[in-house]
Design an enzyme around this catalytic site. Structure first.
Site, PDB file in Angstrom:
ATOM      1  N   VAL A 218       0.827  -1.206   0.000  1.00 11.91           N
ATOM      2  CA  VAL A 218       0.000   0.000   0.000  1.00 11.91           C
ATOM      3  C   VAL A 218       0.865   1.260   0.000  1.00 11.91           C
ATOM      4  O   VAL A 218       0.553   2.240  -0.683  1.00 11.91           O
ATOM      5  CB  VAL A 218      -0.957  -0.003   1.209  1.00 11.91           C
ATOM      6  CG1 VAL A 218      -1.662   1.342   1.359  1.00 11.91           C
ATOM      7  CG2 VAL A 218      -1.987  -1.117   1.059  1.00 11.91           C
ATOM      8  N   GLU A 219       1.958   1.237   0.745  1.00  8.66           N
ATOM      9  CA  GLU A 219       2.803   2.419   0.867  1.00  8.66           C
ATOM     10  C   GLU A 219       3.583   2.725  -0.418  1.00  8.66           C
ATOM     11  O   GLU A 219       3.675   3.878  -0.833  1.00  8.66           O
ATOM     12  CB  GLU A 219       3.797   2.250   2.022  1.00  8.66           C
ATOM     13  CG  GLU A 219       3.176   2.271   3.406  1.00  8.66           C
ATOM     14  CD  GLU A 219       2.772   3.669   3.852  1.00  8.66           C
ATOM     15  OE1 GLU A 219       3.025   4.646   3.116  1.00  8.66           O
ATOM     16  OE2 GLU A 219       2.185   3.780   4.942  1.00  8.66           O
ATOM     17  N   SER A 220       4.166   1.702  -1.028  1.00  9.26           N
ATOM     18  CA  SER A 220       5.095   1.968  -2.139  1.00  9.26           C
ATOM     19  C   SER A 220       4.963   1.012  -3.312  1.00  9.26           C
ATOM     20  O   SER A 220       5.662   1.189  -4.316  1.00  9.26           O
ATOM     21  CB  SER A 220       6.534   1.888  -1.624  1.00  9.26           C
ATOM     22  OG  SER A 220       6.856   0.548  -1.247  1.00  9.26           O
ATOM     23  N   TYR A 347      -6.831   3.910   4.190  1.00  5.60           N
ATOM     24  CA  TYR A 347      -5.609   3.125   4.379  1.00  5.60           C
ATOM     25  C   TYR A 347      -5.935   1.792   5.047  1.00  5.60           C
ATOM     26  O   TYR A 347      -5.457   0.733   4.611  1.00  5.60           O
ATOM     27  CB  TYR A 347      -4.631   3.932   5.235  1.00  5.60           C
ATOM     28  CG  TYR A 347      -3.263   3.328   5.391  1.00  5.60           C
ATOM     29  CD1 TYR A 347      -2.279   3.531   4.419  1.00  5.60           C
ATOM     30  CD2 TYR A 347      -2.925   2.583   6.512  1.00  5.60           C
ATOM     31  CE1 TYR A 347      -1.010   2.990   4.562  1.00  5.60           C
ATOM     32  CE2 TYR A 347      -1.666   2.046   6.659  1.00  5.60           C
ATOM     33  CZ  TYR A 347      -0.711   2.250   5.678  1.00  5.60           C
ATOM     34  OH  TYR A 347       0.542   1.716   5.831  1.00  5.60           O
TER      35      TYR A 347
END
Length: 357
Positions: A218-220, A347
């Protein structure tokens, strides 16, 4: 438009960030304005490069990197490489009067580029072709073979020059470009690269491997070069001035980790995982149900533990009691409907979807 930048020649945003390391590690006794000033200095430097790019490429062609976009300029900013780790496309463009030469050089360099820790160590030196390239198995040549060695990269680059070059016009400039598709399972290929580090960190901090991987995705999208507009860095988007500073304080260290340190995959994964453990063991201590704890950890990683607890009560102790009185499903529903931040609500949904698919 993506949200970040790199620089010229063979320098990426990683090397640019390394230039600021001298002012990037402050004593923990100093107050917030010190590190805010540091972040502002970094943003100013980035803005200067963005202005240079605008002068060369035009107002509508400023391309800046983001957490899931790698962007690197070369050839005095005349040529650029853009990897979108979501769409799985590598685009190489040039304004050069000799586009074939510029594109071929950029293709070979990109296909053989190292992972972040090696780029930091190499700085402007030539690529070490004895090491497995970062894009190995994520791109295959016209025969379906992965590109490991220079001879195959050169051969494939020439094939692309002969068959795939296109031209477009923007701001009265002719831009020659090539688009290369990453393999369909490129996300899994990148994830596989980092599995040994994830397993080590998970074992050390007693954090679920699947949770670490879901947060990384999800972050990168497993982009180790990721740097966000909020100055979050690397695979797990660790911030120097929050997570980094908190962990250093817990470990009895002064200041905070440097950007170069956090951009190394091993360090980034270990610090990101350590921060998940810190959230669990300290900031959210007292939550009994492991599933409720997981929802709270995920949301805290994005928006902070304080905002998670305030979702349930303005009093921290009462908040923990409220969470413990609810079922995990009720905790989840409360967080995705009542948390103050829409970003944090989304998120949790995204990370949880990956964990349960």
């Amino acid at each position: 438009m993506s949200k970040k930048i790199t620089c010229c020649k063979i320098l990426s945003v990683i090397t640019l960030a390394a230039l600021l390391n001298a002012c990037g590690s402050k004593d923990s006794s100093q107050e917030a304005p010190i590190y805010v000033k540091d972040t502002n200095a970094f943003n100013i430097l980035i803005s200067q490069y963005a202005n240079n790019i605008e002068q060369i490429w035009g107002l509508h062609e400023v391309l800046i990197a983001g957490p899931k976009d790698y962007v690197q300029y070369s050839d005095d900013l005349q040529t650029r490489t853009h990897i979108n780790f979501v769409s799985g496309k590598l685009t190489i463009e040039t304004l050069s009067s000799d586009p074939a030469t510029a594109l071929k050089s950029a293709i070979v360099t990109t296909l053989l580029m190292s992972e972040p820790e090696d780029i930091i160590k190499q700085s402007q030196s030539s690529i070490d072709v004895t090491k497995e390239p970062f894009l190995y198995k994520q791109i295959v040549d016209e025969t379906g073979q992965p590109i490991r060695w220079e001879w195959r990269a050169v051969h494939y680059a020439q094939y692309l020059i002969d068959t795939q070059v296109k031209v477009r016009t923007s701001d009265n400039q002719k831009i020659s470009y090539i688009v290369i598709n990453l393999v369909p399972n490129h996300v899994n290929e990148r994830a596989h690269k980092f599995m040994p580090l994830v397993q080590e960190a998970a074992a050390q901090y007693y954090v679920d491997e699947k949770l670490i991987l879901a947060i990384m995705e999800v972050e990168s999208n497993f982009n180790p070069f990721a740097v966000s507009s909020s100055d979050a860095l690397g695979l797990m988007q660790v911030q120097q001035h929050t997570a980094g500073r908190d962990l250093y304080k817990r470990w009895g260290k002064k200041g905070e980790p440097t950007r170069a340190y956090l951009l190394e995959p091993r360090n980034n994964i270990y610090m990101g995982t350590a921060y998940l453990a810190l959230i669990r063991d300290s900031y959210l201590a007292g939550i009994k149900n492991p599933i409720s704890m997981r929802y709270a950890i995920i949301t805290s990683y994005n928006g902070g533990a304080g905002s998670v607890l305030r979702t349930f009560s303005s009093d921290r102790n009462k908040a923990v009691d409220v969470i413990n009185s609810l079922s995990p499903e009720q905790v989840y529903n409360k967080l995705v409907t009542s948390h103050v931040s829409q970003e944090s609500r989304n998120y949790l949904i995204k990370v949880n979807r990956l964990l349960t698919k």
